[in-house]
Design a protein around this motif. Structure first.
Motif, PDB file in Angstrom:
ATOM      1  N   GLN A  62      -8.396  13.863   9.581  1.00 63.99           N
ATOM      2  CA  GLN A  62      -8.480  13.057   8.365  1.00 63.99           C
ATOM      3  C   GLN A  62      -7.335  12.052   8.282  1.00 63.99           C
ATOM      4  N   VAL A  63      -7.666  10.869   7.748  1.00 67.11           N
ATOM      5  CA  VAL A  63      -6.672   9.826   7.495  1.00 67.11           C
ATOM      6  C   VAL A  63      -6.908   9.281   6.091  1.00 67.11           C
ATOM      7  N   GLN A  64      -5.836   9.180   5.310  1.00 70.80           N
ATOM      8  CA  GLN A  64      -5.893   8.578   3.982  1.00 70.80           C
ATOM      9  C   GLN A  64      -4.792   7.545   3.876  1.00 70.80           C
ATOM     10  N   ALA A  65      -5.106   6.417   3.231  1.00 74.07           N
ATOM     11  CA  ALA A  65      -4.102   5.373   3.069  1.00 74.07           C
ATOM     12  C   ALA A  65      -4.397   4.559   1.819  1.00 74.07           C
ATOM     13  N   GLN A  66      -3.335   4.137   1.146  1.00 70.03           N
ATOM     14  CA  GLN A  66      -3.413   3.211   0.027  1.00 70.03           C
ATOM     15  C   GLN A  66      -2.461   2.060   0.327  1.00 70.03           C
ATOM     16  N   ASP A  94      -1.374   9.305   4.963  1.00 66.58           N
ATOM     17  CA  ASP A  94      -1.454  10.739   5.248  1.00 66.58           C
ATOM     18  C   ASP A  94      -2.405  10.933   6.425  1.00 66.58           C
ATOM     19  N   TYR A  95      -1.856  11.430   7.534  1.00 64.51           N
ATOM     20  CA  TYR A  95      -2.635  11.625   8.763  1.00 64.51           C
ATOM     21  C   TYR A  95      -2.598  13.104   9.121  1.00 64.51           C
ATOM     22  N   LEU A  99       1.286  13.713   9.554  1.00 63.05           N
ATOM     23  CA  LEU A  99       2.245  12.660   9.264  1.00 63.05           C
ATOM     24  C   LEU A  99       2.002  12.108   7.871  1.00 63.05           C
ATOM     25  N   ARG A 100       3.082  11.793   7.176  1.00 65.99           N
ATOM     26  CA  ARG A 100       2.990  11.107   5.893  1.00 65.99           C
ATOM     27  C   ARG A 100       4.031   9.992   5.882  1.00 65.99           C
ATOM     28  N   GLY A 101       3.739   8.926   5.121  1.00 66.36           N
ATOM     29  CA  GLY A 101       4.730   7.865   5.067  1.00 66.36           C
ATOM     30  C   GLY A 101       4.222   6.621   4.396  1.00 66.36           C
ATOM     31  N   GLY A 102       4.918   5.529   4.654  1.00 63.04           N
ATOM     32  CA  GLY A 102       4.585   4.229   4.092  1.00 63.04           C
ATOM     33  C   GLY A 102       5.370   3.163   4.834  1.00 63.04           C
ATOM     34  N   GLY A 103       5.199   1.916   4.416  1.00 57.85           N
ATOM     35  CA  GLY A 103       5.923   0.841   5.092  1.00 57.85           C
ATOM     36  C   GLY A 103       5.510  -0.528   4.620  1.00 57.85           C
ATOM     37  N   GLN A 104       6.162  -1.509   5.182  1.00 55.04           N
ATOM     38  CA  GLN A 104       5.882  -2.908   4.877  1.00 55.04           C
ATOM     39  C   GLN A 104       5.789  -3.665   6.191  1.00 55.04           C
ATOM     40  N   PHE A 105       4.707  -4.449   6.343  1.00 51.54           N
ATOM     41  CA  PHE A 105       4.421  -5.128   7.599  1.00 51.54           C
ATOM     42  C   PHE A 105       4.128  -6.601   7.325  1.00 51.54           C
ATOM     43  N   SER A 106       4.666  -7.461   8.168  1.00 47.52           N
ATOM     44  CA  SER A 106       4.437  -8.904   8.054  1.00 47.52           C
ATOM     45  C   SER A 106       3.715  -9.390   9.301  1.00 47.52           C
ATOM     46  N   LEU A 107       2.573 -10.055   9.105  1.00 46.58           N
ATOM     47  CA  LEU A 107       1.794 -10.541  10.242  1.00 46.58           C
ATOM     48  C   LEU A 107       2.274 -11.897  10.740  1.00 46.58           C
ATOM     49  N   GLN A 120       8.658   4.253   6.825  1.00 46.19           N
ATOM     50  CA  GLN A 120       9.149   5.593   6.517  1.00 46.19           C
ATOM     51  C   GLN A 120       8.069   6.582   6.957  1.00 46.19           C
ATOM     52  N   LEU A 121       8.424   7.467   7.872  1.00 50.33           N
ATOM     53  CA  LEU A 121       7.445   8.393   8.429  1.00 50.33           C
ATOM     54  C   LEU A 121       8.010   9.806   8.402  1.00 50.33           C
TER      55      LEU A 121
END
Length: 491
Positions: free
Chosen positions: A268-272, A288-289, A297-305, A315-316
């Motif tokens: 399962q994979v969940q993401a917001q 949430d993986y 694994l749980r975490g979050g982050g910021q990504f720039s394309l 953050q993992l």
């Protein structure tokens, strides 16, 4: 401000609908109305014509034609539209067609004639439409839609869509989707709401069942996958909020270099997340993986394309990692060309890591009875326990590690405890450590390591090796047997 063309179109359509209600009183059996070009809500229709024939006081035969229709938001074009209703119900409040047909042609749909029902309410212009048996991309769709002054709603339900055709269509439309070859079928359920050309909310569910498939270069492949993907999309002040949940209950997926086999329990994979199209940035609020019997694994982050380094912050948390599955699935593919490429592992690990601007800033690992053995017998460690802390900020971090046994090139090591401190690109031993070596002892009184991204590492050690049997040492190394003892001082 409404365009002059749109005002004229609305007026013509209103006159046509008014004629439907009043002309029967004048004993006119057939009426034709040419509406020309219509515009509105981000779309348009060209060469629209309406023909009505009265069957009795409450029923009419209806035909509506349009040479072409451009859908809102550049979603495509339909040609040669013709709506026929052999016996529509006409009353003072509404026009209803319980059984009609729609002829349509487009690049995606080809040419089709579809069963259709619709209901139009004169008082407020509210319309409901239902289409069935729409053949598209190797499968079929059912569509129901409603439109009113306050907005519109669309409900799609489909099955049997070809994975190969869907991926090709999305890639041709400019989406970053790999084109896939092989067998696979997609099911779709979608509920979409909006006003004009603006999307207000979308709830989607996709089901995927495949045989064997891959992209052209083989970097993405799968077999016997059974997956369900749920997603919701809502507009925000500066972009879009997206929630995604995916569940795989069967099969295997290869995404170079990882090969992920779905275990007996679902993966399962969940993401917001939030997507900012102006800045082309993704803010991952929650991730949430869960790969049962392997890793969570749980975490979050910021990504720039748009940035040279897309990982602005990550953050993992490794909630749980189980060896050997964690090593075989997620670590070994990246370590194949290193000294850690072929290991036998056991135990569990948990921890945290933080990245900033693409570089590791913080690392914490908790080892629980972790065993590692190199298949070429260069090193081994059995039942290692402890905590590893590291930070790039310069703050001192204390780590401790103990193990039951180990080996270096088949030279046996006994149980030991080591405590170190790391800070400012340096590691130092906090307490003297003793490591049994065969029948002797390696006593390390001091150890310092200095390293940097642009300098070669430097290290210092101060220790003593108490006498070790040369007979045991030569046997361990596979040499001819020597007698005597080996000892020494490491200044």
């Amino acid at each position: 401000m409404l365009s002059r063309q749109r005002v004229r179109s609305v007026a013509l359509l209103a006159c046509g609908l008014l004629a439907l209600a009043i002309l029967p009183g004048y004993a006119i059996e057939t009426a034709s109305l040419t509406l020309g070009n219509l515009e509105g809500a981000g779309g348009s229709a060209r060469a629209v014509a309406l023909e009505v024939a009265w069957l009795d006081a409450t029923h009419v035969r209806l035909q509506l034609q349009a040479q072409a229709m451009v859908l809102p938001g550049d979603r495509g074009r339909l040609d040669g539209l013709q709506l026929d209703c052999a016996k529509a119900q006409l009353g003072p409040e509404r026009l209803e067609c319980p059984s009609g047909s729609l002829r349509v042609q487009s690049g995606v749909l080809g040419q089709q004639q579809l069963p259709v029902t619709f209901r139009y309410r004169f008082s407020d212009g509210h319309i409901d439409v239902s289409l069935r048996n729409v053949r598209v991309l190797g499968g079929q769709l059912e569509l129901t839609a409603s439109h009113a002054a306050t907005g519109w709603r669309l409900h799609l339900r489909g099955g049997g869509l070809s994975l190969q055709q869907v991926s090709a269509q999305l890639a041709a439309a400019g989406y970053a989707i790999p084109q896939l070859e092989g067998s696979g079928r997609i099911g779709l359920t979608a509920r979409i709401e909006g006003a004009g050309a603006a999307l207000q909310q979308a709830n989607l569910q996709f089901t995927l069942q495949t045989g064997a498939f891959s992209n052209t270069d083989g970097s993405l492949a799968g077999e016997d996958l059974d997956m369900v993907l749920d997603g919701s999309l809502k507009p925000a002040a500066d972009g879009w909020n997206l929630a995604v949940e995916a569940t795989a209950s069967h099969g295997a997926l290869y995404a170079e270099p990882l090969f992920i086999a779905v275990p007996s329990r679902p993966l399962q994979v969940q993401a917001q997340l939030h997507w900012d199209p102006q800045r082309r940035e993704v803010l991952l609020h929650d991730f949430d993986y869960r790969h049962p019997e392997n890793v969570r694994l749980r975490g979050g982050g910021q990504f720039s394309l748009t940035a040279a380094e897309p990982l602005k912050s990550v953050q993992l948390d490794v909630v749980e990692g189980v060896f050997p599955a964690l090593y075989k699935t997620y670590l070994q593919p990246w370590l194949t060309d290193t000294a850690l490429g072929f290991l036998d592992t056991a135990g569990q690990v948990s921890g945290q890591l933080r990245l900033h601007e693409g570089s590791l800033s913080t690392l914490q690992l908790e080892l629980q009875d972790v065993s590692v053995q190199d298949r070429e017998q260069r090193f081994a460690l059995a039942r290692a326990r402890g905590r590893v802390n590291w930070s790039a900020t310069g703050d001192a971090q204390r780590s401790g590690l103990s193990w039951d046994s180990g080996s270096v090139y088949r030279v046996a090591l006994g149980p030991a405890d080591i405590a170190v401190e790391s800070a400012n690109h340096a590691v130092r031993l906090l307490e003297a450590a003793q490591i049994p070596v065969l029948d002797g002892m390696l006593q390390i009184d001091a150890f310092n390591l200095e390293y940097g991204s642009d300098t070669a590492p430097r290290w210092q050690v101060d220790g003593i090796l108490t006498p070790v049997s040369m007979t045991e040492l030569s046997r361990a190394l596979g040499w001819p047997e020597f007698a005597g003892k080996l000892s020494g001082v490491i200044p």
